[in-house]
Design a protein around this motif. Structure first.
Motif, short mmCIF file in Angstrom:
data_model
loop_
_atom_site.label_atom_id
_atom_site.label_comp_id
_atom_site.label_asym_id
_atom_site.label_seq_id
_atom_site.Cartn_x
_atom_site.Cartn_y
_atom_site.Cartn_z
N VAL A 14 22.74 50.99 -98.31
CA VAL A 14 24.20 50.97 -98.22
C VAL A 14 24.67 51.75 -96.98
CG1 VAL A 14 26.36 51.60 -99.39
CG2 VAL A 14 24.43 50.73 -100.72
N GLY A 15 24.08 52.90 -96.76
CA GLY A 15 24.49 53.73 -95.63
C GLY A 15 23.94 53.28 -94.29
N GLY A 16 22.91 52.44 -94.32
CA GLY A 16 22.34 51.93 -93.08
C GLY A 16 21.47 52.92 -92.33
N LEU A 17 21.03 53.99 -92.98
CA LEU A 17 20.18 54.95 -92.32
C LEU A 17 18.75 54.42 -92.23
CD1 LEU A 17 22.63 56.78 -93.04
CD2 LEU A 17 21.00 58.60 -93.48
N SER A 18 18.07 54.78 -91.16
CA SER A 18 16.64 54.47 -91.03
C SER A 18 15.85 55.58 -91.72
CB SER A 18 16.25 54.41 -89.55
OG SER A 18 16.35 55.70 -88.98
N MET A 19 14.57 55.36 -91.90
CA MET A 19 13.73 56.42 -92.50
C MET A 19 13.70 57.66 -91.60
SD MET A 19 12.85 55.75 -95.50
CE MET A 19 11.65 57.03 -95.79
N THR A 20 13.77 57.46 -90.30
CA THR A 20 13.84 58.60 -89.38
C THR A 20 15.12 59.40 -89.63
OG1 THR A 20 12.56 57.41 -87.74
CG2 THR A 20 13.86 59.28 -86.95
N VAL A 22 16.82 59.47 -92.42
CA VAL A 22 16.69 60.13 -93.73
C VAL A 22 15.88 61.42 -93.56
CG1 VAL A 22 15.67 59.94 -96.03
CG2 VAL A 22 16.98 58.03 -95.09
N GLY A 23 14.84 61.36 -92.74
CA GLY A 23 14.06 62.57 -92.45
C GLY A 23 14.90 63.63 -91.77
N LEU A 24 15.73 63.22 -90.82
CA LEU A 24 16.63 64.17 -90.15
C LEU A 24 17.66 64.73 -91.12
CD1 LEU A 24 17.21 62.35 -86.74
CD2 LEU A 24 15.96 64.49 -87.14
N TRP A 25 18.15 63.90 -92.03
CA TRP A 25 19.07 64.36 -93.07
C TRP A 25 18.42 65.46 -93.89
CZ3 TRP A 25 19.56 65.11 -98.24
CH2 TRP A 25 20.84 65.15 -98.78
N PHE A 74 30.76 53.75 -91.84
CA PHE A 74 31.38 55.07 -92.01
C PHE A 74 30.33 56.05 -92.55
CE2 PHE A 74 34.61 57.77 -94.36
CZ PHE A 74 35.30 58.18 -93.23
N PRO A 75 29.30 56.39 -91.73
CA PRO A 75 28.18 57.19 -92.25
C PRO A 75 28.41 58.70 -92.30
CG PRO A 75 27.75 56.58 -89.99
CD PRO A 75 29.05 55.92 -90.38
N TRP A 76 29.48 59.20 -91.68
CA TRP A 76 29.62 60.67 -91.58
C TRP A 76 29.65 61.37 -92.94
CZ3 TRP A 76 33.28 63.74 -93.62
CH2 TRP A 76 34.51 63.19 -93.94
N PRO A 77 30.20 60.78 -94.03
CA PRO A 77 30.14 61.51 -95.31
C PRO A 77 28.70 61.74 -95.80
CG PRO A 77 31.82 59.80 -95.42
CD PRO A 77 31.05 59.57 -94.15
N ILE A 78 27.81 60.82 -95.46
CA ILE A 78 26.40 61.01 -95.84
C ILE A 78 25.83 62.21 -95.10
CG2 ILE A 78 24.09 59.99 -95.68
CD1 ILE A 78 25.44 57.26 -96.26
N TRP A 79 26.17 62.35 -93.83
CA TRP A 79 25.69 63.49 -93.05
C TRP A 79 26.35 64.79 -93.53
CZ3 TRP A 79 21.38 63.10 -90.51
CH2 TRP A 79 20.96 61.85 -90.09
#
Length: 164
Positions: A14-20, A22-25, A74-79
């Motif tokens: 949903v958020g469109g993040l890559s595994m990289t 997610v690792g940075l998160w 709108f990915p900033w809330p995930i970060w």
């Protein structure tokens, strides 16, 4: 454990993040916890672990809403949730153990701690089972939305118990 198991798939699908990413998160959350932990410690020294439980509990309760606000566009809330995650769990982890220790008589502390960890583990097991059942309902834009929303609701109900 109701919404938590769905966070990574949610971030990716949903958020469109890559595994990289997610690792940075995860790295952002872990390193932020090193900053927030001492701040919670100072608050606990001044106001007690109950104050930490209440405040960190509210952060943990509302954090799933940040997950749900995030999307590919709108990915900033995930970060922002990475910081909220660190803020919540760096306070809750220590405060929960210290609250358990404060309730335990000195002569039976090890038994109380064993029961505390057992209850925490059983709660995780039950939460995961509930998460699987809730996810099967497939209500919302993805199968992850409802378990995450239920997680937020359950967290709010629990944090209400932290009130002094």
């Amino acid at each position: 454990m109701v919404g938590g198991p769905f966070v990574i798939p949610y971030f990716i699908q949903v958020g469109g993040l890559s595994m990289t990413q997610v690792g940075l998160w995860t790295l952002l959350s872990a390193t932020s916890g090193l900053v927030f932990g001492p701040l919670w410690g100072r608050l606990a020294d001044r106001e007690g672990h109950g104050a930490v439980l209440l405040r960190a509990g509210w952060v943990a309760a509302l954090m799933p809403l940040l997950w749900l606000m995030g999307s590919r566009a709108f990915p900033w809330p995930i970060w922002a949730a990475a910081l909220a995650d660190a803020l919540a769990w760096s306070g809750l982890g220590t405060a929960l153990v210290n609250a358990a220790l404060a309730q335990a008589p000195k002569e039976t502390r090890s038994g109380y701690l064993a029961l505390f960890w057992l209850a925490l583990g059983l709660g995780g097991l039950v939460g995961s089972l509930v998460a699987g059942l809730v996810a099967r309902l497939e209500v919302g834009p993805s199968p992850y939305h409802l378990p995450i929303l239920v997680s937020a609701l359950l967290r709010v109900l629990v944090v209400q118990r932290f009130r002094p």
